[in-house]
Scaffold this motif. Structure first.
Motif, PDB file in Angstrom:
ATOM      1  N   GLN A   1      -3.314 -21.242 -28.825  1.00 38.72           N
ATOM      2  CA  GLN A   1      -3.809 -20.471 -29.961  1.00 38.72           C
ATOM      3  C   GLN A   1      -2.945 -19.246 -30.234  1.00 38.72           C
ATOM      4  O   GLN A   1      -2.729 -18.865 -31.389  1.00 38.72           O
ATOM      5  CB  GLN A   1      -5.259 -20.038 -29.723  1.00 38.72           C
ATOM      6  CG  GLN A   1      -6.248 -21.185 -29.789  1.00 38.72           C
ATOM      7  CD  GLN A   1      -7.682 -20.750 -29.531  1.00 38.72           C
ATOM      8  OE1 GLN A   1      -8.598 -21.497 -29.740  1.00 38.72           O
ATOM      9  NE2 GLN A   1      -7.873 -19.523 -29.068  1.00 38.72           N
TER      10      GLN A   1
ATOM     11  N   LYS B   1      -4.253 -18.329 -38.056  1.00 35.89           N
ATOM     12  CA  LYS B   1      -4.360 -18.800 -36.682  1.00 35.89           C
ATOM     13  C   LYS B   1      -4.937 -20.219 -36.643  1.00 35.89           C
ATOM     14  O   LYS B   1      -5.966 -20.501 -37.240  1.00 35.89           O
ATOM     15  CB  LYS B   1      -5.265 -17.871 -35.871  1.00 35.89           C
ATOM     16  CG  LYS B   1      -4.604 -16.556 -35.495  1.00 35.89           C
ATOM     17  CD  LYS B   1      -3.557 -16.785 -34.436  1.00 35.89           C
ATOM     18  CE  LYS B   1      -2.983 -15.458 -33.951  1.00 35.89           C
ATOM     19  NZ  LYS B   1      -1.927 -15.669 -32.941  1.00 35.89           N
ATOM     20  N   ARG B   2      -4.247 -21.105 -35.955  1.00 31.74           N
ATOM     21  CA  ARG B   2      -4.706 -22.487 -35.871  1.00 31.74           C
ATOM     22  C   ARG B   2      -5.850 -22.603 -34.877  1.00 31.74           C
ATOM     23  O   ARG B   2      -5.800 -22.069 -33.781  1.00 31.74           O
ATOM     24  CB  ARG B   2      -3.557 -23.394 -35.447  1.00 31.74           C
ATOM     25  CG  ARG B   2      -2.863 -22.958 -34.165  1.00 31.74           C
ATOM     26  CD  ARG B   2      -1.593 -23.767 -33.939  1.00 31.74           C
ATOM     27  NE  ARG B   2      -0.932 -23.371 -32.703  1.00 31.74           N
ATOM     28  CZ  ARG B   2       0.266 -23.803 -32.326  1.00 31.74           C
ATOM     29  NH1 ARG B   2       0.929 -24.632 -33.104  1.00 31.74           N
ATOM     30  NH2 ARG B   2       0.806 -23.411 -31.198  1.00 31.74           N
TER      31      ARG B   2
ATOM     32  N   HIS C   1      -8.539 -21.206 -34.346  1.00 28.79           N
ATOM     33  CA  HIS C   1      -8.630 -19.884 -33.730  1.00 28.79           C
ATOM     34  C   HIS C   1      -9.806 -19.742 -32.766  1.00 28.79           C
ATOM     35  O   HIS C   1      -9.828 -18.848 -31.939  1.00 28.79           O
ATOM     36  CB  HIS C   1      -8.761 -18.826 -34.828  1.00 28.79           C
ATOM     37  CG  HIS C   1      -9.947 -19.061 -35.724  1.00 28.79           C
ATOM     38  ND1 HIS C   1      -9.930 -19.983 -36.731  1.00 28.79           N
ATOM     39  CD2 HIS C   1     -11.189 -18.519 -35.730  1.00 28.79           C
ATOM     40  CE1 HIS C   1     -11.106 -19.990 -37.340  1.00 28.79           C
ATOM     41  NE2 HIS C   1     -11.893 -19.118 -36.752  1.00 28.79           N
TER      42      HIS C   1
END
Length: 392
Positions: A195, A203-204, A206
């Motif tokens: 993360q 943010k992927r 998140h």
């Protein structure tokens, strides 16, 4: 005394008569399903052929009291359509209906849709199920076909359900496997690193760590955790225990997208569980993010809508690494079941996971211990019964 009444679907004595054009006619009395006895006849080049033709006519006529305009000569494809129409009007969950439709269109209809109901006996169903290349697809097809021909039996199109005695694909033999404490620690480290290893863009995934911590603290399915609302979390600001109520699940249905369903997968799945401290901390971190959601979801998308479970699974595959390829989101549920069973027994594990009984919990969710518990002190009593002296 009058002639005995024929039973429904039976016929009387067959008589043969040669007619003017040289052919033969065979006649008999047949009592139809409406209770009316009628004369039925058939013709043939000889008396024997006329009688054979008559018996064939009676066989076809014996089971034609079906609904939906179906007869024994209707195609199985039409029977499938009739059954699907009933299912769509029932109270089955949308994802269940989609599962049935997929089995019908992908597996059953291509193989059996073009034959008649009368031709689809046990031998043909048996051969079809054995020919399905995937065991899981064969299991699905058998589940559906048994219901389809149950409908045919209710319509008196078949004398008995041909699927009952047909081939039964073997049940899944996967052995439950749970994570160890060290496994969980390492996977949480990998999630955090994945993360944080992103410099540009949103943010992927998140909150992947928080989702997993809630799964580990509740034993909930991924869809149940994604369906949690803040109103389902009690005591988050109190000093006492925090209780999470599993009251729904997130489902995806073709053509309808992803949405929250107001009840869990099963009736027994509606439950309240007291969660551990690490789960409380995860919930507080998620709350502090302040992601808006009209439904008040704990883990919504950034747009506030229900989260697709498949997207969480995709993120998880990026995180776990090849050495943990066996770990899926459902593995956390099995880990919870195994840990609770070893400390408090299978009954507590079943209640934690929301099962209606312990059989499913034992078979699919608890990893069997390779090392038996230490019972040496118990068994020692067997040696204390009789003093033993070594012979000289």
């Amino acid at each position: 005394m009058g002639r005995p009444r024929l039973g429904i679907g039976t016929y009387g004595k067959i008589t043969r008569t040669q007619i003017d054009d040289g052919r033969w006619a065979a006649r008999t009395r047949f009592r139809d399903y409406d209770g009316v006895t009628r004369q039925v006849k058939a013709h043939g080049a000889t008396g024997a052929k006329a009688e054979a033709a008559l018996k064939d006519t009676l066989t076809r006529r014996s089971y034609t009291a079906g609904g939906g305009g179906l007869t024994t000569d209707s195609l199985v494809g039409k029977l499938l359509d009739c059954w699907l129409a009933d299912i769509r009007q029932s109270d089955r969950a949308p994802q269940t209906v989609e599962y049935y439709e997929r089995a019908v269109e992908k597996v059953i209809r291509p193989a059996l849709g073009g034959i008649t109901v009368r031709e689809c006996g046990t031998a043909r169903v048996d051969a079809f199920l054995r020919a399905v290349p995937s065991v899981s697809a064969a299991r699905d097809a058998r589940v559906v076909l048994r219901q389809v021909f149950g409908l045919a039996a209710r319509y008196d199109l078949v004398p008995s359900n041909p699927v009952i005695d047909a081939y039964r694909p073997p049940a899944s033999r996967s052995v439950p496997r749970a994570l160890s404490i060290d496994d969980v620690r390492e996977l949480r480290r990998r999630m955090t690193a994945w993360q944080e290893d992103q410099r540009l863009g949103p943010k992927r995934a998140h909150d992947l760590v928080e989702i997993v911590d809630v799964m580990l603290g509740t034993g909930g399915r991924i869809g149940e955790v994604l369906a949690l609302r803040w109103r389902d979390v009690a005591g988050l600001d109190d000093v006492g225990p925090v209780v999470v109520t599993i009251a729904g699940t997130v489902v995806t249905v073709k053509g309808q997208g992803c949405f929250r369903q107001d009840h869990p997968k099963t009736k027994a799945g509606h439950r309240s569980v007291t969660v551990p401290t690490f789960t409380v901390e995860a919930l507080r971190r998620q709350r502090d993010r302040g992601i808006p959601s009209d439904e008040g979801l704990v883990f919504p998308t950034r747009m506030g809508t229900a989260r697709w479970p498949s997207n969480v699974r995709t993120a998880w595959r990026h995180v776990r690494g090849d050495d943990y390829a066996w770990v899926r989101p459902h593995s956390f549920r099995k880990t919870v079941g195994t840990m609770v069973e070893r400390e408090l027994g299978v009954g507590a594990a079943s209640a934690q996971l929301g099962h209606s009984g312990i059989a499913v919990t034992e078979r699919h969710y608890i990893e069997r211990a390779a090392m038996a518990p230490d019972t040496s002190l118990i068994l020692q009593r067997l040696g204390d019964l009789v003093p033993y002296t070594c012979p000289t």
